[in-house]
Structure formats: C-alpha cells, structure tokens
Design a protein around this motif. Structure first.
Motif, PDB file in Angstrom:
ATOM      1  N   TYR A 157      10.944   4.752  -5.080  1.00 10.15           N
ATOM      2  CA  TYR A 157      10.720   6.188  -4.931  1.00 10.15           C
ATOM      3  C   TYR A 157      10.251   6.846  -6.236  1.00 10.15           C
ATOM      4  CZ  TYR A 157      13.063   6.059  -0.374  1.00 10.15           C
ATOM      5  OH  TYR A 157      13.416   5.801   0.919  1.00 10.15           O
ATOM      6  N   LEU A 158      10.759   6.356  -7.357  1.00  7.09           N
ATOM      7  CA  LEU A 158      10.405   6.967  -8.642  1.00  7.09           C
ATOM      8  C   LEU A 158       9.073   6.465  -9.221  1.00  7.09           C
ATOM      9  CD1 LEU A 158      13.871   7.018 -10.441  1.00  7.09           C
ATOM     10  CD2 LEU A 158      12.629   8.957  -9.474  1.00  7.09           C
ATOM     11  N   ASN A 159       8.605   5.317  -8.771  1.00  2.66           N
ATOM     12  CA  ASN A 159       7.455   4.698  -9.451  1.00  2.66           C
ATOM     13  C   ASN A 159       6.238   4.400  -8.587  1.00  2.66           C
ATOM     14  OD1 ASN A 159       8.468   4.142 -12.314  1.00  2.66           O
ATOM     15  ND2 ASN A 159      10.158   3.467 -11.016  1.00  2.66           N
ATOM     16  N   SER A 165      21.295  10.196  -6.398  1.00  3.84           N
ATOM     17  CA  SER A 165      20.577  11.472  -6.253  1.00  3.84           C
ATOM     18  C   SER A 165      19.119  11.256  -5.832  1.00  3.84           C
ATOM     19  CB  SER A 165      20.663  12.303  -7.529  1.00  3.84           C
ATOM     20  OG  SER A 165      20.017  11.656  -8.592  1.00  3.84           O
ATOM     21  N   CYS A 166      18.512  10.188  -6.303  1.00  4.21           N
ATOM     22  CA  CYS A 166      17.127   9.898  -5.941  1.00  4.21           C
ATOM     23  C   CYS A 166      17.012   9.495  -4.474  1.00  4.21           C
ATOM     24  CB  CYS A 166      16.587   8.780  -6.828  1.00  4.21           C
ATOM     25  SG  CYS A 166      14.959   8.205  -6.355  1.00  4.21           S
ATOM     26  N   ASN A 170       0.826  -1.210   0.000  1.00  4.29           N
ATOM     27  CA  ASN A 170       0.000   0.000   0.000  1.00  4.29           C
ATOM     28  C   ASN A 170       0.858   1.256   0.000  1.00  4.29           C
ATOM     29  OD1 ASN A 170      -2.349  -1.533   0.094  1.00  4.29           O
ATOM     30  ND2 ASN A 170      -2.217  -1.692   2.309  1.00  4.29           N
ATOM     31  N   PHE A 171       1.847   1.268  -0.853  1.00  5.71           N
ATOM     32  CA  PHE A 171       2.792   2.387  -0.873  1.00  5.71           C
ATOM     33  C   PHE A 171       2.122   3.640  -1.409  1.00  5.71           C
ATOM     34  CE2 PHE A 171       6.272   4.976  -2.462  1.00  5.71           C
ATOM     35  CZ  PHE A 171       7.161   4.899  -1.402  1.00  5.71           C
ATOM     36  N   ASN A 172       2.215   4.695  -0.643  1.00  3.24           N
ATOM     37  CA  ASN A 172       1.788   6.017  -1.087  1.00  3.24           C
ATOM     38  C   ASN A 172       2.530   7.053  -0.252  1.00  3.24           C
ATOM     39  OD1 ASN A 172       0.287   6.609   1.340  1.00  3.24           O
ATOM     40  ND2 ASN A 172      -1.296   5.229   0.570  1.00  3.24           N
TER      41      ASN A 172
END
Length: 161
Positions: free
Chosen positions: A158-160, A115-116, A24-26
């Motif tokens: 983190y990016l998706n 960097s991310c 449940n990533f948000n």
C-alpha cells in the motif's frame, strides 16, 4: 509486471512469513495474490540453533520464491529487554539472508502497519486473522504470526506501489 513481496513477523519461537504477488499494481487495478505462508518454528533451548534454523529457512524461501522485496516488522523495545535483544538478533539473520540475495529490506513498526492497512492502531490479532482469511479466501486456520506477516507485506504494498 509481476513482483513477489515477502512479509516477515519475527518471533523467538515462531517466525511467520507470507509470500504475496502483485501484478500490474496501480490505483485502478490492485491485483494482490496470496501465494504461500508458514511459520519457521524451533523449540531448541539453544538460541543459536534457533537463529541458524531461521536463517537457513529464510534462505530457502528466498531461493524458492525469488522475492522482489522483503517487508519486516520492526522490533520495538518491550518491557523484557532480553526478548527485545533476541528479536533484534532474529531480525539480523533475516537481514543477512536478504542482503546476501540482494533483496531490498523495508521495516515497518506495528502502529504504521495497523494504521496503513486498517486505518486504526486499535485492532487485535484475532480480527487481523479473520480479515485476511476472508480477503484472500483462505479456508484453513492461519497462525497469528502468519497473518501478522501478511499485514506487514500489505502495508509495504500500500505504501510503495
């Protein structure tokens, strides 16, 4: 929704991998769990034997963890062209294993990963290692290839997601 992400740091003698789970990533609930990690090692002088070991080991990892996606560190051209070509061959067998299992592949270069995840490209492997051991409360030593693979997977998350 539970998703398994596998991060890979390709290497000629040690290919690091990590298995992370997002649930449940948000932005409000970033539940990321460390599931497993390891190094696929081979000291064989015959490169094709090393490739075969990496391929079969990655297939086994895919069968065991059933990942949603694969995040892999992109090979960059080094001063030693022979090493770069070998890393590309390693990436190719990992790609083949993923494609055969219908696992989407995402590539990230090292500067994007740093960097991310760390907001700077000026960070060393020792700090990355210490950071992830604390972040996931891991109380045993991790090879740098493993913590690099965790950074690749975290960059992808983190990016998706």
């Amino acid at each position: 929704m539970k998703r398994i992400i596998i991060g890979v740091d390709p290497g000629t003698f040690c290919t690091g991998y990590s298995v992370l789970e997002i649930n449940n990533f948000n932005k409000l609930n970033n539940k990321i769990l460390y599931i497993s990690s390891g190094c696929i090692k081979s000291n064989s002088k015959i490169f094709s034997i090393r490739l075969n070991k990496i391929y079969n080991s990655i297939l086994d990892i895919f069968l065991l963890f059933k990942p949603f996606e694969l995040a892999i560190e992109k090979t960059f051209l080094k001063n030693n062209l022979n090493s770069s070509f070998k890393l590309n061959q390693i990436n190719s067998v990992i790609y083949l294993a993923a494609v055969k299992n219908f696992i989407p592949i995402y590539e990230y270069n090292i500067n994007k990963i740093k960097s991310c995840v760390f907001k700077t490209t000026n960070i060393n492997k020792k700090y990355i290692n210490i950071f992830y051991k604390k972040f996931f409360n891991i109380n045993y030593d991790l090879d740098y290839n493993i913590t690099d693979s965790i950074a690749v997977a975290m960059c992808h998350i983190y990016l998706n997601f």
